[in-house]
Write an enzyme that holds these catalytic residues in place. Structure first.
Site, short mmCIF file in Angstrom:
data_model
loop_
_atom_site.label_atom_id
_atom_site.label_comp_id
_atom_site.label_asym_id
_atom_site.label_seq_id
_atom_site.Cartn_x
_atom_site.Cartn_y
_atom_site.Cartn_z
N ARG A 178 0.81 -1.21 0.00
CA ARG A 178 0.00 0.00 0.00
C ARG A 178 0.85 1.27 0.00
O ARG A 178 0.47 2.29 0.58
CB ARG A 178 -0.96 0.03 1.20
CG ARG A 178 -1.89 -1.16 1.29
CD ARG A 178 -2.81 -1.30 0.09
NE ARG A 178 -3.68 -2.44 0.26
CZ ARG A 178 -3.41 -3.67 -0.18
NH1 ARG A 178 -2.28 -3.90 -0.84
NH2 ARG A 178 -4.25 -4.66 0.03
N SER A 227 -11.48 -0.51 2.72
CA SER A 227 -10.70 -0.69 3.94
C SER A 227 -10.12 0.64 4.40
O SER A 227 -9.51 1.36 3.61
CB SER A 227 -9.57 -1.70 3.72
OG SER A 227 -10.08 -2.98 3.44
N GLU A 297 -5.22 3.75 5.29
CA GLU A 297 -5.04 3.73 3.84
C GLU A 297 -5.63 4.98 3.22
O GLU A 297 -5.16 5.46 2.19
CB GLU A 297 -5.73 2.50 3.21
CG GLU A 297 -5.08 1.18 3.53
CD GLU A 297 -5.70 0.04 2.74
OE1 GLU A 297 -6.43 0.31 1.76
OE2 GLU A 297 -5.44 -1.12 3.09
#
Length: 305
Positions: A178, A227, A297
């Site tokens: 990520r 998420s 995120e």
């Protein structure tokens, strides 16, 4: 926006072909359905039109990119400067060879997965589970179900705020879970993805399987960003949040999903400040109970209390 209005903004000689909107509310452009107005929002006609537009902006003009708005939390106060909106434009997908496709920044990840499977190319099925565009997936090395974006990338095209377009190889970027590091001051226009020849029916069956699993385990019918937190090494953010007793926790109109604890949903009347405060609360409570501080995120844009 009309040609006279473009001229008033100093953006039309020679004429731009895209769509410019002023003081545009952003809640309809984000998957959380929150966010104040953008000072300017521009939807380019194509890459050349975008290059002309960017080259005319003041050097200190803030510039943000917005695709499907699935990984952004935009302040209730909105954003100064200009948003480049790629949904509905810069979204082409084309086959380059029997093992490669080109996907533009505004193409949705789900569509890329479907097109690749129809072409008999496999390896991109996981993209069906990413609720964003190619541009966003590149910017954060998005992934799902064990797959990640950048291992598929052969090269990308980028554009800077002067409107200069470049082609860059994968080796010019460093990517991890990520995260991505590469040349500063450039945004993605497209990516060439290398896939493998395979069975169309098997690839489409895999996509259906992944989407069914997503619908069974995630609150897909409610406004969310996907998420919220990265999974820490060797663990899962959802497990840590649930173990901290936060499933169903509400602040204002925002709630930690009771279906999947790593999702924060808008119950219908949430503000960006509610979601931001709930993210902060989850981080604090999980850190106190487990010693692990979860890393979001999602990106915050604009001013938050």
């Amino acid at each position: 926006m009309t040609e006279p209005a473009l001229q008033q903004q100093g953006l039309s000689a020679p004429a731009l072909r895209g769509e410019l909107r002023l003081n545009e509310p952003l809640a309809d452009y984000t998957s959380w359905r929150v966010g104040g107005p953008a000072q300017r929002l521009y939807r380019p006609a194509d890459a050349q039109d975008l290059a002309r537009f960017l080259s005319r902006l003041d050097a200190d003009e803030p510039v943000f990119w917005l695709g499907l708005g699935s990984n952004l939390l935009i302040s209730d106060a909105g954003l100064p400067g200009t948003i480049i909106h790629t949904q509905g434009c810069l979204n082409g997908i084309s086959q380059l060879s029997d093992q490669a496709i080109r996907a533009e920044a505004g193409a949705s990840c789900a569509k890329i997965a479907r097109v690749a499977s129809r072409l008999g190319l496999v390896g991109a099925e996981f993209l069906a589970g990413i609720p964003g565009t190619m541009g966003g997936a590149l910017a954060m090395n998005a992934g799902a179900w064990g797959g990640e974006t950048w291992p598929l990338v052969r090269c990308v095209r980028t554009i800077d705020r002067q409107g200069q377009i470049r082609e860059r190889e994968q080796a010019e970027f460093r990517f991890g879970y990520r995260q991505l590091k590469g040349p500063e001051g450039e945004w993605f226009l497209s990516a060439d993805l290398v896939l493998q020849p395979g069975d169309t029916q098997a690839a489409q069956a895999r996509i259906r399987e992944l989407l069914d699993r997503r619908a069974a385990t995630q609150p897909t019918g409610l406004p969310s960003c996907g998420s919220v937190f990265r999974n820490p090494a060797g663990d899962h953010a959802a497990r840590l949040i649930e173990a901290s007793g936060l499933k169903g926790k509400r602040l204002g109109g925002a709630e930690v999903s009771q279906k999947h604890a790593n999702f924060i949903i808008n119950l219908g009347d949430a503000k960006a400040r509610d979601i931001a405060a709930l993210i902060d609360l989850v981080q604090d409570v999980v850190e106190r109970s487990s010693g692990i501080r979860l890393q979001p995120e999602v990106r915050r844009l604009g001013a938050f209390p």
